[in-house]
Design a protein around this motif. Structure first.
Motif, PDB file in Angstrom:
ATOM      1  N   VAL A 292       0.855  -1.190   0.000  1.00 48.44           N
ATOM      2  CA  VAL A 292       0.000   0.000   0.000  1.00 48.44           C
ATOM      3  C   VAL A 292       0.887   1.234   0.000  1.00 48.44           C
ATOM      4  N   SER A 293       0.560   2.189  -0.852  1.00 51.56           N
ATOM      5  CA  SER A 293       1.295   3.452  -0.932  1.00 51.56           C
ATOM      6  C   SER A 293       0.377   4.587  -0.507  1.00 51.56           C
ATOM      7  N   ILE A 294       0.870   5.421   0.397  1.00 46.67           N
ATOM      8  CA  ILE A 294       0.099   6.554   0.910  1.00 46.67           C
ATOM      9  C   ILE A 294       0.649   7.843   0.323  1.00 46.67           C
ATOM     10  N   ILE A 295      -0.223   8.658  -0.250  1.00 46.53           N
ATOM     11  CA  ILE A 295       0.175   9.943  -0.824  1.00 46.53           C
ATOM     12  C   ILE A 295      -0.365  11.046   0.082  1.00 46.53           C
ATOM     13  N   SER A 296       0.548  11.884   0.591  1.00 44.97           N
ATOM     14  CA  SER A 296       0.160  12.936   1.533  1.00 44.97           C
ATOM     15  C   SER A 296       1.108  14.115   1.398  1.00 44.97           C
TER      16      SER A 296
END
Length: 359
Positions: A292-296
């Protein structure tokens, strides 16, 4: 346990990678940009720190010195956080752990700030991410030469020592107290995000306006490409060697943090155990997520939410991220389906033919 039946493999492969091929340009965003002289080929410096390859890139002309200052900041913080004795000296987290059940320990204000944020994420995730997981992670020690699969008895003995509710913070003294003797903090799940944000502060102070900070799975993009437009960031195929991408998305002043089962794992008796542990069981989380990749906006935010999203599984993980303001996510399942949050629709581009967008 028969040591011959244990194989440990540590991959220097993270599910998200920035490659030269992936740094393409998009159409202009339509707003007037400040004139900055950028190099087509950036200044680059890389070192192995915190058990991973750390790479800094600066595109601003005559700003190469910022790289050394960035690495200086990384080492300053890593030395204070490390619990694996990488730097051959006692870290501030080591001091807290050694005094568990005995007394509070006052620490550097930056480390205190990190621990306080870690407690916040532990609460917000209902304990699925718990910074007191140290007794479990040190027991397995996946990613290190002495990694082994513990016995059920060893795990059960240490589970009572895991619980963020037993951490006492004192804002006035910047002190941390672990109530139970044997408790141990492990900030590995949020440390790289915090450090990446701190390096960005260094770059900002140095006047850097185009850079890429890559702390082995924690990537922080700042500014535009040398063409004046936004970078495109490649999302790594979790089942292949580094550089094989499943797709890409545009990123401007964004952090992309990835958690996944193929980053580090232990193979014991024919079973692979990844390094993302369930604080309730002491074993790796079991679900259908490969990564899972989180973009923030901030890397610490991505770090704080990535393993939490992983722990929830795909359906609940998507719902969890949808509730987070200014945060998006890409989930890759073990059966090669790609799930994205609503804010990435029309932005993420799948290019790998053997993967499919989930409906």
């Amino acid at each position: 346990m028969n040591r011959k039946g244990v194989k440990m493999k540590r991959k220097g492969i993270w599910l998200l990678s920035i490659t030269v091929a992936a740094l393409l340009v998009l159409a202009g965003c339509g707003e007037e940009k400040k004139k900055v002289e950028l190099k087509d080929e950036p200044y680059i410096k890389s070192e192995v720190i915190m058990g991973t390859i750390v790479k800094l890139k600066v595109y601003d002309k005559d700003k190469e010195a910022a790289l050394d200052k960035g690495f200086k900041r990384i080492r300053e913080l890593a030395i204070k956080i490390d619990i694996n004795n990488e730097f051959k000296q006692e870290s501030e987290v080591d001091k807290i752990n050694a005094a568990s059940g005995i007394k509070p320990v006052s620490v550097d204000k930056n480390i205190y700030k990190l621990i306080k944020r870690g407690i916040l994420y532990s609460k917000e995730t209902g304990g699925s991410k718990d910074i007191t997981i140290g007794p479990i992670t040190l027991l397995w020690h996946i990613g290190f030469p002495d990694a082994k699969k513990p016995t059920d008895k060893e795990i059960k003995e240490r589970l009572p020592l895991v619980g963020y509710q037993n951490v006492v913070l004192n804002d006035k003294e910047h002190s941390v107290f672990l109530k139970k003797k044997g408790m141990k903090l492990d900030l590995g799940g949020i440390a790289k995000g915090f450090i990446a944000d701190e390096v960005q502060k260094v770059f900002n102070k140095e006047g850097v306006q185009s850079s890429i900070i890559d702390l082995g799975g924690n990537v922080l993009i700042h500014g535009n490409s040398p063409s004046g437009d936004v970078f495109k960031v490649g999302i790594q195929d979790p089942f292949s060697s580094r550089g094989q991408l499943i797709g890409y998305l545009p990123a401007h002043n964004k952090s992309i943090v990835t958690s996944g089962i193929y980053e580090r794992y232990l193979e014991a008796d024919g079973v692979k155990y990844h390094h993302l542990f369930d604080p309730k069981t002491g074993y790796p989380f079991k679900n259908n997520i490969a990564g899972v990749s989180i973009i923030s906006d901030k890397s610490l935010t991505g770090d704080g939410l990535s393993s939490a999203a992983f722990s929830e599984g795909i359906k609940n993980g998507l719902a969890f991220i949808e509730k987070q303001k200014g945060v998006e996510a890409i989930f890759v399942s073990k059966d090669k389906k790609v799930y994205i949050t609503s804010g990435l629709k029309g932005k993420f581009h799948l290019t790998a033919k053997n993967f499919h967008m989930a409906k």
